[in-house]
Design a protein around this motif. Structure first.
Motif, PDB file in Angstrom:
ATOM      1  N   ALA A 150       1.391   9.766  -2.366  1.00 23.15           N
ATOM      2  CA  ALA A 150       0.201   8.667  -1.764  1.00 23.15           C
ATOM      3  C   ALA A 150      -1.722   8.704  -1.222  1.00 23.15           C
ATOM      4  CB  ALA A 150       0.967   7.305  -1.368  1.00 23.15           C
ATOM      5  N   HIS A 151      -1.764   9.521  -2.218  1.00 20.92           N
ATOM      6  CA  HIS A 151      -3.496   9.869  -1.026  1.00 20.92           C
ATOM      7  C   HIS A 151      -4.232   8.911  -2.282  1.00 20.92           C
ATOM      8  CE1 HIS A 151      -6.880  11.477  -0.457  1.00 20.92           C
ATOM      9  NE2 HIS A 151      -5.979  12.385   0.564  1.00 20.92           N
ATOM     10  N   LYS A 152      -4.944   7.902  -1.224  1.00 15.63           N
ATOM     11  CA  LYS A 152      -6.125   6.246  -1.791  1.00 15.63           C
ATOM     12  C   LYS A 152      -6.736   7.106  -3.029  1.00 15.63           C
ATOM     13  CE  LYS A 152      -8.698   7.244   1.926  1.00 15.63           C
ATOM     14  NZ  LYS A 152      -9.618   6.016   3.236  1.00 15.63           N
ATOM     15  N   GLU A 153      -7.097   7.526  -2.860  1.00 12.01           N
ATOM     16  CA  GLU A 153      -7.994   8.631  -4.359  1.00 12.01           C
ATOM     17  C   GLU A 153      -7.739   8.577  -5.038  1.00 12.01           C
ATOM     18  OE1 GLU A 153      -9.495   9.622  -0.805  1.00 12.01           O
ATOM     19  OE2 GLU A 153     -10.799   8.895  -0.907  1.00 12.01           O
ATOM     20  N   MET A 154      -6.446   9.231  -5.099  1.00 14.58           N
ATOM     21  CA  MET A 154      -5.795   8.979  -6.420  1.00 14.58           C
ATOM     22  C   MET A 154      -4.203   8.343  -6.730  1.00 14.58           C
ATOM     23  SD  MET A 154      -5.075  13.153  -5.346  1.00 14.58           S
ATOM     24  CE  MET A 154      -3.368  13.460  -6.355  1.00 14.58           C
ATOM     25  N   GLU A 155      -3.976   8.631  -8.499  1.00 14.30           N
ATOM     26  CA  GLU A 155      -2.358   7.312  -8.592  1.00 14.30           C
ATOM     27  C   GLU A 155      -1.496   8.452  -7.590  1.00 14.30           C
ATOM     28  OE1 GLU A 155      -3.147   8.861 -12.484  1.00 14.30           O
ATOM     29  OE2 GLU A 155      -2.939   7.104 -13.417  1.00 14.30           O
TER      30      GLU A 155
ATOM     31  N   CYS B  24       1.384  -1.724  -6.005  1.00 20.10           N
ATOM     32  CA  CYS B  24      -0.029  -1.655  -5.915  1.00 20.10           C
ATOM     33  C   CYS B  24      -0.922  -1.221  -6.632  1.00 20.10           C
ATOM     34  CB  CYS B  24       0.284   0.137  -5.010  1.00 20.10           C
ATOM     35  SG  CYS B  24       0.384   0.878  -6.140  1.00 20.10           S
ATOM     36  N   ALA B  25      -2.249  -1.578  -6.619  1.00 21.36           N
ATOM     37  CA  ALA B  25      -3.661  -1.524  -7.207  1.00 21.36           C
ATOM     38  C   ALA B  25      -3.302  -0.837  -8.234  1.00 21.36           C
ATOM     39  CB  ALA B  25      -4.683  -1.018  -5.938  1.00 21.36           C
ATOM     40  N   GLU B  26      -2.268  -0.057  -8.323  1.00 22.37           N
ATOM     41  CA  GLU B  26      -3.143   0.906  -9.294  1.00 22.37           C
ATOM     42  C   GLU B  26      -1.428   1.223  -9.944  1.00 22.37           C
ATOM     43  OE1 GLU B  26      -5.580   5.079 -10.425  1.00 22.37           O
ATOM     44  OE2 GLU B  26      -5.112   4.198  -8.100  1.00 22.37           O
ATOM     45  N   PHE B  27      -0.771   1.821 -11.416  1.00 29.95           N
ATOM     46  CA  PHE B  27       0.322   1.969 -11.532  1.00 29.95           C
ATOM     47  C   PHE B  27       0.569   3.450 -10.847  1.00 29.95           C
ATOM     48  CE2 PHE B  27      -0.371  -0.599 -15.402  1.00 29.95           C
ATOM     49  CZ  PHE B  27       0.644  -1.873 -14.812  1.00 29.95           C
ATOM     50  N   ALA B  28       1.987   3.707 -10.860  1.00 26.59           N
ATOM     51  CA  ALA B  28       2.186   5.350 -10.140  1.00 26.59           C
ATOM     52  C   ALA B  28       2.369   5.631 -11.968  1.00 26.59           C
ATOM     53  CB  ALA B  28       3.470   4.586  -9.358  1.00 26.59           C
ATOM     54  N   TRP B  29       2.909   6.941 -11.256  1.00 28.24           N
ATOM     55  CA  TRP B  29       2.783   8.211 -12.469  1.00 28.24           C
ATOM     56  C   TRP B  29       4.314   8.672 -12.710  1.00 28.24           C
ATOM     57  CZ3 TRP B  29       2.735  13.071 -12.817  1.00 28.24           C
ATOM     58  CH2 TRP B  29       2.063  13.815 -14.230  1.00 28.24           C
ATOM     59  N   LEU B  30       5.210   8.991 -13.057  1.00 31.67           N
ATOM     60  CA  LEU B  30       6.168   9.566 -12.564  1.00 31.67           C
ATOM     61  C   LEU B  30       6.185  10.145 -14.677  1.00 31.67           C
ATOM     62  CD1 LEU B  30       8.836  10.098 -11.861  1.00 31.67           C
ATOM     63  CD2 LEU B  30       9.840   7.363 -12.923  1.00 31.67           C
ATOM     64  N   SER B  31       6.962  11.643 -13.375  1.00 29.68           N
ATOM     65  CA  SER B  31       7.145  12.557 -15.070  1.00 29.68           C
ATOM     66  C   SER B  31       8.576  12.585 -15.814  1.00 29.68           C
ATOM     67  CB  SER B  31       6.431  14.177 -15.279  1.00 29.68           C
ATOM     68  OG  SER B  31       7.133  14.874 -15.790  1.00 29.68           O
ATOM     69  N   LEU B  32       8.082  12.680 -17.046  1.00 27.88           N
ATOM     70  CA  LEU B  32       9.716  12.556 -17.625  1.00 27.88           C
ATOM     71  C   LEU B  32      10.779  14.086 -17.079  1.00 27.88           C
ATOM     72  CD1 LEU B  32      10.035  11.225 -21.099  1.00 27.88           C
ATOM     73  CD2 LEU B  32      11.506  10.633 -18.921  1.00 27.88           C
ATOM     74  N   LEU B  33      10.138  14.618 -16.569  1.00 23.42           N
ATOM     75  CA  LEU B  33      10.744  16.090 -15.822  1.00 23.42           C
ATOM     76  C   LEU B  33      11.063  16.204 -14.031  1.00 23.42           C
ATOM     77  CD1 LEU B  33       8.512  18.672 -17.185  1.00 23.42           C
ATOM     78  CD2 LEU B  33      10.659  18.269 -18.202  1.00 23.42           C
ATOM     79  N   ALA B  34      10.436  15.295 -13.856  1.00 19.10           N
ATOM     80  CA  ALA B  34      11.221  14.585 -12.608  1.00 19.10           C
ATOM     81  C   ALA B  34      12.413  13.947 -12.293  1.00 19.10           C
ATOM     82  CB  ALA B  34      10.412  13.678 -11.507  1.00 19.10           C
ATOM     83  N   PHE B  35      13.067  13.750 -13.504  1.00 20.00           N
ATOM     84  CA  PHE B  35      14.476  13.382 -13.329  1.00 20.00           C
ATOM     85  C   PHE B  35      15.856  14.654 -13.171  1.00 20.00           C
ATOM     86  CE2 PHE B  35      12.714  10.389 -15.225  1.00 20.00           C
ATOM     87  CZ  PHE B  35      13.129   8.970 -14.822  1.00 20.00           C
ATOM     88  N   GLU B  36      16.486  14.031 -12.665  1.00 17.73           N
ATOM     89  CA  GLU B  36      17.639  15.315 -12.238  1.00 17.73           C
ATOM     90  C   GLU B  36      18.250  15.797 -13.947  1.00 17.73           C
ATOM     91  OE1 GLU B  36      21.589  14.605  -9.876  1.00 17.73           O
ATOM     92  OE2 GLU B  36      22.441  16.180 -10.850  1.00 17.73           O
ATOM     93  N   GLY B  37      17.932  17.136 -13.720  1.00 17.70           N
ATOM     94  CA  GLY B  37      18.693  18.304 -15.327  1.00 17.70           C
ATOM     95  C   GLY B  37      17.800  18.113 -15.661  1.00 17.70           C
ATOM     96  N   SER B  38      16.815  17.261 -16.123  1.00 19.56           N
ATOM     97  CA  SER B  38      15.803  16.659 -16.847  1.00 19.56           C
ATOM     98  C   SER B  38      15.238  18.540 -17.312  1.00 19.56           C
ATOM     99  CB  SER B  38      15.030  16.301 -16.858  1.00 19.56           C
ATOM    100  OG  SER B  38      14.081  15.880 -17.928  1.00 19.56           O
TER     101      SER B  38
ATOM    102  N   ILE C  20       0.566  -1.147   0.051  1.00 16.99           N
ATOM    103  CA  ILE C  20      -0.115   0.385   0.105  1.00 16.99           C
ATOM    104  C   ILE C  20       0.988   1.116  -0.123  1.00 16.99           C
ATOM    105  CG2 ILE C  20      -1.756   1.149   1.281  1.00 16.99           C
ATOM    106  CD1 ILE C  20      -2.661  -1.731   0.161  1.00 16.99           C
ATOM    107  N   PRO C  21       0.800   1.543  -0.849  1.00 18.71           N
ATOM    108  CA  PRO C  21       1.905   3.210  -0.864  1.00 18.71           C
ATOM    109  C   PRO C  21       1.767   4.161  -0.047  1.00 18.71           C
ATOM    110  CG  PRO C  21       0.223   2.879  -3.053  1.00 18.71           C
ATOM    111  CD  PRO C  21      -0.087   2.086  -2.355  1.00 18.71           C
ATOM    112  N   LYS C  22       3.083   4.614   0.463  1.00 16.94           N
ATOM    113  CA  LYS C  22       3.105   5.993   1.638  1.00 16.94           C
ATOM    114  C   LYS C  22       3.235   6.955   0.736  1.00 16.94           C
ATOM    115  CE  LYS C  22       0.031   4.188   4.776  1.00 16.94           C
ATOM    116  NZ  LYS C  22      -0.235   3.391   4.341  1.00 16.94           N
ATOM    117  N   LYS C  23       3.633   8.089   1.863  1.00 16.06           N
ATOM    118  CA  LYS C  23       4.221   9.272   0.765  1.00 16.06           C
ATOM    119  C   LYS C  23       5.987   9.344   1.465  1.00 16.06           C
ATOM    120  CE  LYS C  23       4.278  14.233   1.219  1.00 16.06           C
ATOM    121  NZ  LYS C  23       3.682  15.530   1.688  1.00 16.06           N
ATOM    122  N   GLY C  24       6.619   9.047   0.384  1.00 14.04           N
ATOM    123  CA  GLY C  24       8.023   9.175   1.301  1.00 14.04           C
ATOM    124  C   GLY C  24       8.458   8.329   0.783  1.00 14.04           C
TER     125      GLY C  24
END
Lengths: 231, 218
Positions: free
Chosen positions: A128-133, A93-107, A68-72
């Protein structure tokens, strides 16, 4: 580190009385909820051992296996989909997590990191809110990657139980250090139960897998004892 | 991890046995036997829900009941709905919105008390998976014979059984959360059976606790 005490075995629905926390202010962890009828007691929601750490933290050590995802949380995930600037990452976990390509270093918008479907990612849960991805990032608060990012292709991904990840990530646990004396290896442990291992030989990876398999069925004390014998 | 209910054996109650982690890939699974009925139950969850099953404020519970042979029939659909309704109130589904909880029940052997056996197996599988629950549930079945006798052990001759009553209780207040009946009986008999099963349910909860404790000892 403050030692935690074991307060016995509880089933869901059983009421926990005699809360010993300081100033009637209690922090509750997984497997517990507050009792609406009596404010000075808790109700268990998972089967397991109630654990208390002074001054005021309670949680249940359960046999949960679904993450179960938890923040941090620091997790290892597999990229399953890539559309535009967004990656969908399977972190177990139940859903796929969301990762932006802009969230990498120097991107930047023009300079994006090279990530493909099937790559492994070591990332931090930003949200990691239970109502959101759940949302992942590969940078810390100073926009530096630290150790986060895409993992090299040479490694092997294995799944272990959530309980074992907690045991291995405990800094006092000697298992990983004892193994490191035998042969060099790199390891990334995600709290979601996914573990990435890289060693010089395939034999060493298998040795590690065998060790984890054995450790899953052992208590913390016997792991420490076994490690002491191999020193 | 095998657990036997040796200390709970008495002549008029079915013997309970269970084995946790019978399946390797599910989140929680159990092989459970009550008397001579055997059920394999497994839980997956919370997992991703299909688009038409998403509920915005809670998890949707799905139960799949597989008979020993052949495809599931009308009787099996009824059992599915009984188990699903119990799971929906016992599992804290509001903690996992927009997800699904899948319950799989495989019938292995049937000797009368199949429904109570399946419900108890699902209860143990839920506990094994570590999903958050409001309470633990336990079921007891009771058989009314033609001469008006009530017993928890099914008679060997099916023709002598007039009615079967299944009651499901929770572990917190001991209150009844579901009842399922087949056959003819009077209201008086129903009340007597209810009290008998309520007493018997304490043994079931005792068994659940001791078997989990035995499985937890590492």
């Amino acid at each position: 580190m403050v030692a935690s005490t074991d307060l016995g075995f509880f089933l869901p629905g059983e009421v926990i009385k005699d809360i010993e926390s300081k100033d009637k202010y209690t922090i509750i962890g997984p497997g517990l909820r507050r009792n609406e009828e009596d404010p000075n007691s808790l109700v268990a929601t998972q089967a397991g051992r109630l654990t208390f750490r002074a001054p005021n933290t309670y949680w249940i050590e359960s046999r949960r296996n679904r993450y179960i995802p938890k923040k941090g949380d620091l997790v290892v995930g597999v990229v399953t989909k890539k559309s535009g600037d967004i990656l969908k990452v399977d972190i177990g976990c139940a859903e796929f997590a969301w990762l932006s390509l802009l969230a990498f270093e120097g991107s930047t918008k023009k300079m994006k990191p090279n990530v493909n479907v099937g790559d492994l990612i070591y990332a931090k849960l930003l949200n990691a809110h239970k109502e959101m991805e759940p949302e992942l990032v590969c940078v810390d608060q100073y926009y530096k990657s630290g150790r986060l990012g895409v993992l090299p292709n040479e490694g092997v991904l294995i799944n272990i139980t959530l309980r074992l990840t907690h045991t291995l990530l405990n800094a006092e646990n000697p298992l990983l250090r004892t193994m490191a004396k035998k042969f060099p290896y790199e390891i990334v442990i995600g709290v979601n139960g996914k573990v990435w291992i890289k060693a010089n030989q395939a034999k060493d990876v298998l040795t590690l897998c065998k060790a984890f398999e054995a450790a899953e069925l052992e208590s913390e004390k016997s792991i420490i004892e076994a490690c002491r014998q191999h020193k | 991890m095998d657990v036997h209910s040796k200390e709970f054996i008495s002549s008029n109650t079915p013997e309970l046995k269970c084995e946790f982690g019978a399946l390797s890939r599910s989140d929680g699974s159990v092989l459970f036997s009550e008397g001579e009925s055997v059920i394999m139950a497994s839980i997956y969850g919370p997992v991703e829900a299909t688009f038409n099953k998403i509920v915005i404020d809670k998890a949707s519970v799905d139960c799949y009941y597989r008979p020993k042979a052949g495809v599931p029939g009308v009787q099996d659909r009824l059992r599915e709905s009984v188990i699903r309704n119990i799971c929906e109130i016992a599992v804290a589904i509001s903690l996992y919105p927009r997800t699904a909880v899948l319950v799989n029940v495989q019938e292995m052997q049937n000797r009368g008390q199949l429904i109570s056996c399946a419900i108890n197996a699902v209860s143990l599988a839920c506990l094994d998976s570590g999903i958050d629950m409001k309470f633990v549930f336990g079921a007891v079945s009771c058989f009314l014979s033609n001469n008006g006798e009530l017993s928890c052990i099914p008679s060997i001759n099916e023709d002598t059984v007039k009615a079967m009553l299944v009651f499901v209780f929770n572990n917190t207040t001991g209150g009844i959360i579901a009842s399922h009946t087949e056959g003819c009986f009077s209201i008086e008999q129903y009340k007597i059976a209810l009290e008998m099963c309520r007493k018997e349910s304490r043994n079931v909860f005792k068994f659940i606790k001791t078997s989990l404790l035995a499985a937890d000892k590492l």
